[in-house]
Scaffold this active site. Structure first.
Site, PDB file in Angstrom:
ATOM      1  N   GLU A 156      16.859   0.515 -14.221  1.00  0.00           N
ATOM      2  CA  GLU A 156      16.308   1.783 -13.714  1.00  0.00           C
ATOM      3  C   GLU A 156      14.813   1.611 -13.522  1.00  0.00           C
ATOM      4  OE1 GLU A 156      17.203   4.787 -16.804  1.00  0.00           O
ATOM      5  OE2 GLU A 156      18.885   3.466 -17.208  1.00  0.00           O
ATOM      6  N   CYS A 180     -26.556  -7.195  16.882  1.00  0.00           N
ATOM      7  CA  CYS A 180     -26.558  -7.253  15.414  1.00  0.00           C
ATOM      8  C   CYS A 180     -25.598  -8.360  14.993  1.00  0.00           C
ATOM      9  CB  CYS A 180     -26.107  -5.906  14.853  1.00  0.00           C
ATOM     10  SG  CYS A 180     -25.754  -5.955  13.088  1.00  0.00           S
ATOM     11  N   LYS A 204      10.966   2.729 -14.316  1.00  0.00           N
ATOM     12  CA  LYS A 204      10.306   3.379 -15.454  1.00  0.00           C
ATOM     13  C   LYS A 204       9.369   4.438 -14.871  1.00  0.00           C
ATOM     14  CE  LYS A 204       8.260   2.718 -19.933  1.00  0.00           C
ATOM     15  NZ  LYS A 204       7.264   3.775 -19.902  1.00  0.00           N
ATOM     16  N   ASP A 208       6.784   7.380 -14.452  1.00  0.00           N
ATOM     17  CA  ASP A 208       5.557   7.629 -15.179  1.00  0.00           C
ATOM     18  C   ASP A 208       5.294   9.134 -15.234  1.00  0.00           C
ATOM     19  OD1 ASP A 208       3.466   6.872 -16.666  1.00  0.00           O
ATOM     20  OD2 ASP A 208       2.231   6.145 -15.016  1.00  0.00           O
ATOM     21  N   CYS A 216     -24.791   1.240  12.631  1.00  0.00           N
ATOM     22  CA  CYS A 216     -25.948   0.499  13.119  1.00  0.00           C
ATOM     23  C   CYS A 216     -25.900   0.603  14.630  1.00  0.00           C
ATOM     24  CB  CYS A 216     -25.822  -0.962  12.686  1.00  0.00           C
ATOM     25  SG  CYS A 216     -26.756  -2.093  13.721  1.00  0.00           S
ATOM     26  N   CYS A 266     -29.565  -6.437  10.877  1.00  0.00           N
ATOM     27  CA  CYS A 266     -30.402  -6.716  12.051  1.00  0.00           C
ATOM     28  C   CYS A 266     -31.654  -5.849  12.115  1.00  0.00           C
ATOM     29  CB  CYS A 266     -29.577  -6.548  13.325  1.00  0.00           C
ATOM     30  SG  CYS A 266     -29.165  -4.834  13.662  1.00  0.00           S
ATOM     31  N   TYR A 309      17.689  10.045 -17.774  1.00  0.00           N
ATOM     32  CA  TYR A 309      17.962   8.631 -18.020  1.00  0.00           C
ATOM     33  C   TYR A 309      18.833   8.361 -19.252  1.00  0.00           C
ATOM     34  CZ  TYR A 309      13.549   9.232 -20.556  1.00  0.00           C
ATOM     35  OH  TYR A 309      12.552   9.693 -21.355  1.00  0.00           O
ATOM     36  N   LYS A 342       7.131  -4.118 -17.673  1.00  0.00           N
ATOM     37  CA  LYS A 342       6.036  -3.381 -17.032  1.00  0.00           C
ATOM     38  C   LYS A 342       5.436  -4.156 -15.849  1.00  0.00           C
ATOM     39  CE  LYS A 342       4.204  -0.001 -19.168  1.00  0.00           C
ATOM     40  NZ  LYS A 342       3.664   0.237 -20.435  1.00  0.00           N
ATOM     41  N   CYS A 371     -30.424  -1.019   9.619  1.00  0.00           N
ATOM     42  CA  CYS A 371     -29.287  -1.898   9.356  1.00  0.00           C
ATOM     43  C   CYS A 371     -29.751  -3.079   8.500  1.00  0.00           C
ATOM     44  CB  CYS A 371     -28.720  -2.394  10.680  1.00  0.00           C
ATOM     45  SG  CYS A 371     -27.515  -3.708  10.490  1.00  0.00           S
TER      46      CYS A 371
HETATM   47  S1  IVH Z   1      14.911   5.262 -21.939  1.00  0.00           S
HETATM   48  C1  IVH Z   1      15.192   5.205 -26.572  1.00  0.00           C
HETATM   49  N1  IVH Z   1      14.572   5.110 -19.349  1.00  0.00           N
HETATM   50  O1  IVH Z   1       9.366   5.672 -21.121  1.00  0.00           O
HETATM   51  C2  IVH Z   1      14.758   4.923 -25.192  1.00  0.00           C
HETATM   52  N2  IVH Z   1      12.728   5.823 -20.669  1.00  0.00           N
HETATM   53  O2  IVH Z   1       8.403   4.075 -23.402  1.00  0.00           O
HETATM   54  C3  IVH Z   1      14.583   6.130 -24.405  1.00  0.00           C
HETATM   55  N3  IVH Z   1      10.745   6.401 -19.355  1.00  0.00           N
HETATM   56  O3  IVH Z   1       9.801   8.048 -23.644  1.00  0.00           O
HETATM   57  C4  IVH Z   1      13.890   5.937 -23.153  1.00  0.00           C
HETATM   58  N4  IVH Z   1      11.604   6.005 -17.379  1.00  0.00           N
HETATM   59  O4  IVH Z   1       9.226   8.839 -21.266  1.00  0.00           O
HETATM   60  C5  IVH Z   1      14.000   5.402 -20.528  1.00  0.00           C
HETATM   61  N5  IVH Z   1      14.444   4.999 -17.032  1.00  0.00           N
HETATM   62  C6  IVH Z   1      13.872   5.273 -18.209  1.00  0.00           C
HETATM   63  C7  IVH Z   1      12.554   5.730 -18.297  1.00  0.00           C
HETATM   64  C8  IVH Z   1      12.008   5.983 -19.562  1.00  0.00           C
HETATM   65  C9  IVH Z   1      10.536   6.407 -18.037  1.00  0.00           C
HETATM   66  C10 IVH Z   1       9.737   6.776 -20.361  1.00  0.00           C
HETATM   67  C11 IVH Z   1      10.194   7.832 -21.319  1.00  0.00           C
HETATM   68  C12 IVH Z   1      10.169   7.173 -22.643  1.00  0.00           C
HETATM   69  C13 IVH Z   1       9.170   6.089 -22.437  1.00  0.00           C
HETATM   70  C14 IVH Z   1       9.428   4.961 -23.389  1.00  0.00           C
END
Ligand code: IVH
Length: 670
Positions: A114, A437, A116, A118, A431, A416, A226, A315, A413
């Protein structure tokens, strides 16, 4: 490191992490970038791993976050909301796989993949399919009751739909803000003269943790689930992906990027693919998450302090970092535009070391109040030029006397010495020296020889600089009188390169009218306008002599471009160069665009075509009267896809736009 030193360092790190945690979790106002925070935490984890006797129960490594804001009602999570362990490179991923294999005593683990997201983690509880309560993660054990705000997020169902609705279901997922909504929110904040949000995550957090749900309702928040927490129901889940699919069936949004991985190599491919598409995604992600897919296996593995053993966040290199502005200088571009550039203390961002960042123009410097000596956030996304996001104003008080200094736009400039002026309505200063130039001249030559212009291969910037500095080439026409003997004398120019270059110059003499027009580098005359001019006038002389009225008759030429073209041909210097060039350069007769079989059709090309380059495909479509666009929308007629097509292909599928394989495409243009 000896124990005593380690203990001291660990104390310093804990204090500092706690302080940053407070800023981040409680005040929603982080004072350091994530990358910096991750580094501190990692250093502490490393120390505690080496010296386990230093671990104390309230070390930031032993819990997930800071304490929640006091104004909200507290909610105790029945199952703690934990965090994820991180990996930053392939070796750490391999180590993760090994740990999984060793524990489960097997070699073939299926993972889920999946993105991650933010944003911020929330838990949402449904009883008999009805949304009852929702809470933030807080410190992982106790969060804040944000039910009133969660109910305003339109993608979160108030009632579950479908069959086998469970008696109790706790959904866990991420609330986040899409880039577009983030930009719109900050625009509004700016108009109201209110504080800007540093990034989409803070905007999401700030919006969700509002005491007044009306404010949250005005902020476009999104959500993807998730995982699940508590559960009482009839459906039995065997795998993580099955669970997510079921959530989707119950009407809960999950990430469209969720996939099943049959081994670690597939995970690496996924990481790479998402990494490449990252800057094109509608929302911010900071990595990808892999989880052991089989839930029995997850259970068998269990947890270690703050995170599950069966999951890892791989990451991406950080895209935001902090550094110091050592100086602000200006660069002179091809059209004379004077761009202020921040010279930075070198900093590693998004996988490369950055030493410069663009400041765009004076208005931008004023708006962001950027000064020499400031500490700033630098951002680099995809291949775009790194830019200064914002100044850390609080750091100014630590500066030495006279260290902080405002930028002043030079009145002449720097290359030049000609005057510098700003046209009404324009943000940029320019310029006025034109190609007298040196900076503009060098850029004009680089443009002239570039691939889409005269296409002289082997003439990079360094050689152009040498040619102008040695006086061999003062203007583009003089490229055509260069000899092998002159070239071979240049630095870093071998016999073969010199010969190749002479040949490339020779080949470029036979070209097309549109390339020649484009190569002249008339302001705002790009490829498309050059093509329209060539198609419309068929010959060069009528373009040279055209009045602005005549030019404006062409559909994509407005008054400004018409003015630019007309005044370009009024300059004596330009005419002299053109007369000289015409002695060498010839172009094919312009074919008329009669065969406009693709008139009114818009094409998007994605992926790699095996029989021709994208440019060639584009030219062919245009020659047949078609239009080529860079992005898929409802107006797109066809998406042509080659090998490894990008997200444009998926978008076409979503919008129900006709897609063509390379073979079908070739058939169409035959
Ligand atoms: S699973 C016990 N899946 O990342 C594990 N977390 O560093 C539960 N996050 O607190 C988290 N995307 O806020 C999971 N696809 C994803 C995620 C995800 C973002 C965040 C979430 C979590 C933090 C963990």
């Amino acid at each position: 490191m000896i124990l005593q030193q380690a203990s001291k360092r660990a104390d310093i790190l804990r204090d500092s992490i706690n302080q940053h945690n407070y800023q981040y979790y409680v005040l929603d106002d982080p004072d350091i970038p994530d990358a910096e925070y991750d580094r501190l935490l990692r250093e502490l984890i490393d120390i505690e791993t080496e010296f386990p006797e230093l671990i104390i129960p309230n070390s930031p490594t032993q819990r997930v976050g800071a304490s929640p804001l006091s104004e909200f009602e507290q909610v105790k999570h029945i199952m703690p909301m934990l965090s994820l362990a991180n990996a930053f490179n392939e070796d750490e991923m391999k180590a993760f796989e090994k740990r999984v294999n060793d524990r489960l005593e097997t070699e073939s683990i299926i993972f889920s993949a999946e993105t991650k997201l933010d944003g911020l983690a929330v838990s949402i509880i449904y009883e008999q399919g009805v949304l009852r309560t929702a809470a933030t993660r807080g410190d992982g054990y106790t969060g804040e009751n944000v039910t009133h705000n969660i109910r305003t997020i339109s993608s979160i169902p108030l009632n579950l739909i479908g069959d086998d609705i469970p008696d109790l279901l706790e959904i866990r997922g991420e609330v986040f803000m899409a880039h577009k909504s983030f930009e719109e929110l900050n625009d509004k904040q700016r108009q109201k003269n209110e504080k800007l949000f540093a990034n989409p995550r803070n905007a999401a957090a700030g919006s969700l943790r509002q005491l007044d749900p009306k404010i949250t309702a005005q902020r476009a928040l999104s959500f993807y689930a998730y995982s699940i927490g508590e559960y009482k129901g009839d459906v039995v889940f065997k795998t993580h992906i099955e669970t997510l699919d079921q959530l989707k069936d119950w009407g809960v949004p999950i990430s469209p990027e969720t996939k099943k991985m049959k081994n670690l190599d597939a995970c690496f491919d996924y990481y790479k693919d998402i990494g490449e598409r990252r800057s094109g995604l509608a929302y911010e992600i900071d990595g990808v998450v892999f989880k052991v897919n089989d839930l029995m296996q997850q259970q068998a593995m269990g947890f270690v302090s703050r995170s599950p053993r069966w999951a890892i966040a791989y990451k991406f290199p950080p895209v935001e970092e902090i550094t110091k502005i050592l100086d602000i200088e200006v660069q002179v571009g091809r059209t004379g535009a004077i761009t202020p550039v921040a010279r930075l203390e070198p900093v590693f961002v998004g996988g490369v070391t950055i030493t410069n960042a663009t400041l765009h123009n004076l208005d931008e410097i004023k708006r962001k109040d950027v000064r020499v000596g400031d500490w700033v956030y630098i951002r680099r996304a995809g291949d775009v030029i790194p830019e200064v996001v914002r100044v850390i104003v609080e750091k100014r008080k630590d500066a030495r006397r006279n260290e902080i200094r405002e930028f002043v736009m030079p009145s002449v400039c720097p290359v030049c010495g000609s005057g510098v002026e700003r046209q009404e309505g324009e943000a940029v200063y320019r310029c006025v020296g034109g190609i007298s130039c040196a900076a503009q001249n060098i850029q004009a030559i680089i443009h002239f020889v570039s691939r889409k212009a005269m296409n002289i291969d082997g003439l990079g910037e360094k050689i152009v600089v040498q040619l102008t500095e040695t006086g061999l080439v003062n203007s583009v026409d003089e490229l055509y009188s260069l000899s092998y003997e002159q070239l071979v004398e240049l630095e870093r120019m071998g016999d073969k390169s010199a010969k190749n270059l002479i040949e490339a110059i020779e080949t470029s003499k036979q070209t097309t009218l549109e390339r020649f027009i484009y190569a002249l580098g008339i302001r705002e005359v790009g490829e498309a306008t050059a093509r329209s001019l060539a198609q419309h006038f068929k010959e060069f002389e009528p373009i040279e002599n055209a009045t602005t009225e005549k030019l404006e008759l062409i559909s994509d030429i407005g008054p400004i471009v018409a003015h630019n073209i007309h005044s370009f041909f009024q300059q004596k210097h330009n005419i002299e160069i053109i007369v000289a060039l015409k002695k060498y350069i010839h172009w094919d007769k312009v074919e008329s665009n009669e065969s406009s079989t693709l008139e009114g059709q818009t094409f998007v090309i994605t992926g790699t075509l095996s029989s021709m380059g994208r440019d060639e495909a584009k030219q062919k479509l245009i020659a047949l009267g078609g239009k080529v666009s860079g992005s898929v929308s409802k107006k797109t007629s066809y998406v042509v896809y080659g090998d490894s097509p990008g997200s444009k292909y998926e978008k076409a599928m979503q919008l129900g736009i006709k897609v063509l394989t390379e073979e079908e495409f070739i058939e169409l243009i035959k």
